[in-house]
Design a protein around this motif. Structure first.
Motif, mmCIF file in Angstrom:
data_model
loop_
_atom_site.group_PDB
_atom_site.id
_atom_site.type_symbol
_atom_site.label_atom_id
_atom_site.label_comp_id
_atom_site.label_asym_id
_atom_site.label_seq_id
_atom_site.Cartn_x
_atom_site.Cartn_y
_atom_site.Cartn_z
ATOM 1 N N GLY A 189 -5.558 -2.670 0.767
ATOM 2 C CA GLY A 189 -5.715 -2.504 2.211
ATOM 3 C C GLY A 189 -4.391 -2.244 2.904
ATOM 4 O O GLY A 189 -4.301 -1.421 3.821
ATOM 5 N N LEU A 190 -3.333 -2.916 2.466
ATOM 6 C CA LEU A 190 -2.008 -2.680 3.046
ATOM 7 C C LEU A 190 -1.498 -1.282 2.720
ATOM 8 O O LEU A 190 -0.877 -0.629 3.566
ATOM 9 C CB LEU A 190 -1.020 -3.738 2.556
ATOM 10 N N ILE A 191 -1.763 -0.817 1.503
ATOM 11 C CA ILE A 191 -1.352 0.540 1.133
ATOM 12 C C ILE A 191 -2.099 1.562 1.972
ATOM 13 O O ILE A 191 -1.512 2.530 2.477
ATOM 14 C CB ILE A 191 -1.582 0.778 -0.370
ATOM 15 N N ALA A 192 -3.403 1.363 2.137
ATOM 16 C CA ALA A 192 -4.193 2.295 2.937
ATOM 17 C C ALA A 192 -3.754 2.269 4.400
ATOM 18 O O ALA A 192 -3.679 3.314 5.054
ATOM 19 C CB ALA A 192 -5.685 1.968 2.828
ATOM 20 N N ALA A 193 -3.445 1.091 4.920
ATOM 21 C CA ALA A 193 -3.012 0.985 6.316
ATOM 22 C C ALA A 193 -1.672 1.667 6.546
ATOM 23 O O ALA A 193 -1.397 2.140 7.655
ATOM 24 C CB ALA A 193 -2.924 -0.483 6.734
ATOM 25 N N SER A 194 -0.851 1.742 5.520
ATOM 26 C CA SER A 194 0.442 2.393 5.692
ATOM 27 C C SER A 194 0.314 3.908 5.844
ATOM 28 O O SER A 194 1.260 4.566 6.251
ATOM 29 C CB SER A 194 1.370 2.057 4.519
#
Length: 178
Positions: free
Chosen positions: A109-114
């Motif tokens: 989720g953090l990778i996608a949000a970046s």
């Protein structure tokens, strides 16, 4: 007793990000562009949460399918490997697998949000008016859509590989994979 150190650790980890976000908000507010900041923040949150939930559901479903059996299974790891006999219970494997899946889903989720800027460019894409001579596609497709598709396919590949690895580990520990 362990909750207080955990809260302190979480605050310590996220403190620089929170300070940066507050500073950015104040700057956007000063220049009168608060809606730009809020749009990017909303996109990050929606993208991160949706990718994380999808990843968690996918990984947990695969883990539960791999650990599903009608017989109680305990696999003994050889004593020569660990120095003493060791047995693994089905419930322990399920709990550890679910916790690991949730942690991995948070990172996904953090990778996608970046990649929020690519998603906003994709959603606001306008045609360039010039087409590619080979595929007869507007050039804007290569600028706006391809990066989003590449990130999506990359995350799907990561989820698939992680599911295969975790299922293989579970099958090896169960003794079903030889």
């Amino acid at each position: 007793s362990w909750i207080f150190p955990a809260v302190i650790f979480i605050i310590f980890i996220f403190f620089p990000g929170i300070i940066g976000m507050i500073t950015d908000y104040w700057w956007y507010q000063e220049v009168g562009q608060t809606q730009v900041f809020l749009k990017s923040l909303n996109t990050k949150i929606i993208l991160g949460v949706s990718a994380g939930v999808i990843a968690a559901v996918f990984l947990i479903a695969n883990i539960l399918i791999a650990t599903r059996t009608k017989y109680q299974w305990i696999r003994n790891i050889p004593a020569s490997f660990l120095g003493q006999p060791f047995s693994i219970n089905d419930q322990v494997v399920k709990k550890l697998s679910i916790i690991t899946s949730i942690i991995v889903a948070i990172f996904i989720g953090l990778i996608a949000a970046s990649r929020w800027h690519d998603v906003l460019k994709f959603m606001s894409a306008t045609p360039f008016g010039s087409t590619d001579p080979i595929f007869n596609t507007d050039i804007s497709f290569y600028v706006f859509a391809i990066p989003v598709f590449a990130v999506g396919l990359g995350l799907i590949k990561v989820l698939t590989v992680l599911s295969i690895i975790s299922a293989t580990i579970i099958y090896v520990l169960r003794g079903n994979f030889s």
